[in-house]
Every structure is written in C-alpha cells, then in structure tokens.
Design an enzyme around this catalytic site. Sequence first.
Site, PDB file in Angstrom:
ATOM      1  N   ASP A 218       0.793  -1.226   0.000  1.00 46.05           N
ATOM      2  CA  ASP A 218       0.000   0.000   0.000  1.00 46.05           C
ATOM      3  C   ASP A 218       0.827   1.279   0.000  1.00 46.05           C
ATOM      4  OD1 ASP A 218       1.086  -0.210   2.493  1.00 46.05           O
ATOM      5  OD2 ASP A 218      -0.813  -0.260   3.583  1.00 46.05           O
ATOM      6  N   CYS A 221       4.741  -0.199   2.871  1.00 45.18           N
ATOM      7  CA  CYS A 221       5.172  -1.568   3.151  1.00 45.18           C
ATOM      8  C   CYS A 221       6.483  -1.631   3.935  1.00 45.18           C
ATOM      9  CB  CYS A 221       5.275  -2.371   1.853  1.00 45.18           C
ATOM     10  SG  CYS A 221       6.383  -1.655   0.624  1.00 45.18           S
ATOM     11  N   HIS A 344       8.647  -3.699  -3.300  1.00 44.89           N
ATOM     12  CA  HIS A 344       7.845  -4.053  -2.128  1.00 44.89           C
ATOM     13  C   HIS A 344       8.725  -4.692  -1.064  1.00 44.89           C
ATOM     14  CE1 HIS A 344       4.314  -5.201   0.136  1.00 44.89           C
ATOM     15  NE2 HIS A 344       4.738  -6.443   0.205  1.00 44.89           N
TER      16      HIS A 344
END
Length: 350
Positions: A218, A221, A344
Amino acid sequence: MAEQHQDSLADQHNLNKAKLESLAQPQQTNPLLNRSKLNKKSTSSNSKKKNAQTKKQVQNIKSNELHLISESIQQGQNIVDHDQADVLDLADQLLQQLDQRDAQQAAAAQSNSSSVSSPLPPPDSSSSSATPTTSARGFKEDMLEKLNISPHPSGSGEKKVSRQQARKLRKADQVQQIRNEALAEVEQANDQSIALERKAIDDGCKRLGLWVHEIPPDGHCLYSAIADQVNTLNLTLNREGYKSIRSYAASYMRTHPDEYLPFLETTHDGLMSPDEYAQYCDTVEKTGEWGGQHEISALAKYFQAPIHVLQAGTGLVKIGEDLPPGRGPMYISYHRKMYGLGEHYNSLHR
C-alpha cells in the site's frame, strides 16, 4: 526519472508531428517566375532532387515514430493515444503524394511541357481543372486536418471521413499490432524475472530458517514490515504501526542531517538545501512516499538494532552491523518484480 523519460518520448513525438506539418505546407510559387525564361531542365532536376530529400526526411520521421511507439509500450507508458496513427498516416500520405509528383514531372518532361510543375495534388482531388493555387490550398487544409488543426476554427463544413477513416483504422491496427508484440515480449520477460526472484527469495529463506510474512502493498510496506519486526522482537513497550515508524525515521533524520544530506539529490541534479532536506523529512513522516536505504539506516540506528534485507541477486544486505550487539537483527525481504505496484518489502519470521 520515469516521468522525465515519458516527457522526453512525448517531446520527440511532438517534434515528429511538427516536422511533418512543416513538410506538408505547400511551397509558394512566384507568378512572375512562371512567365520568365527559365532553364526547364535545371528546374526539373532541382525539383527531383528536392523531392528525393523530402522523401528521405519523411521516411526517417516515420521510422523514428515507430521506434517511439515501441519504446513507450515497453516502458509501460502511453505518450499519445490517437496521434500516433495520425502521424504515421500523414507520413504515408506525404510519401504517396511525392511519388505522384515524381510521376507527374516525368510525364511533363517526356511531353516537353512548358508549364512549371505544380504543387503536390491533394489526396482526394478528382478534378483535372484545379489551378495550382486551389490545389495547394486543398492540400494544406487536408494536411492540417490530419494533424487535428482546423484552418477555419469558426467555420462549418462537411468532413471527409470515408477514406480518411479507413486509413486511420488501418494505421490504428498497425499501432495495436506493435503494442501487442511489445507487451507480449515484456510479459514473457517479466514472467521469467518474477520466477527467478521468487526462487531466490525462497532459497534465501530456507538457508536462514525464515518464512515470508506478507505485508500489504500500500505504499507503507517498508514501515509496516519494520513495525512487524519491532513488535515481534519486543523492541519497544508499545505496539507500533507504520505511522509511528515513519515518525521515528523522520525524527532521526532531522536530528542527524550530516549523515544523509550529502547523499540526497534534488530533481535538478544538485544536492538538497537545508530547506529541501526538511521538506524531505516531512514527506517521510506525513505522506505515503516509499522508503528506501536511507530510511532503513535511520530506523536501524533509532532502534539500535541491525536490519538485514534479503533480496534476489545480492543475497542478504546487512545494515547497522556496527551497532552494539544485543538487539535484533530485524529481517525483511525486498521484492522488485513480484508485486503489481513495483518495489515491495515483506517481514520475515522464524
């Protein structure tokens, strides 16, 4: 950098469009020269040479436009939507009309005509009685219409859509084919790189006796992964979340500018000023901006616990190894390819 590259592709596309528009403008003919005793052979030779040069320019522009389309698709960008087909369509029309002019001049030379060669005929002209002036005007208006420029903005008139629409659809199909081929290549390459990254992360986890604890992708992370590690290792008395972790990172960076300011650059390729650095720290704390190595370093020092980052290609990256022993380390994983939003971070558990 991606935005700058996208702007560069768009600028090159607009330049191609402007060049074709310039080449489409009819050359003004001095009526006095039509009455003078010119050397017809020399005039014809110069005209042929000019036509050949124009053809080469148009072909180069068309080739460059196709390259831009392919590059923009491979980069996942969309620099233009409908203009691509229009520019390619205009280039093909110019080449066709230059061929018609060459044929017209060759016929005139064979018949020993005394008239000076006329401007390029408009593509939809079917009248043999059109004068050079009306032909030039019709050609110009047709080209401006191809470039979505109205020569009479306030006027009304009937649009010629049948042949133009057919050409536009044909060019749109060509652009779509290029797009599909490029996307297929990108997807194949991504599938391979995703599989390789997943295997590297899995192998690293097995080697370290860890497993991946998924963190929502989002934009927070990194900070959520660190919060999960802080809570798992009981490094604070409170239960932390991404908001408090962001605040800790910004707080440490504000109080230790000498450790980070020399390594942060602005968008104009210069070092940050103190005011820009203060704004950067505010961004870390108050927005959803992604974090990276500087923020990881700040959090390792804030919590006085090393942070080990598992990633494909480089194995385990250890940050804060010079800190006093006894706390940590925290384990997180870094993924470049496996998630749709891009880069991520996940948390790693034993």
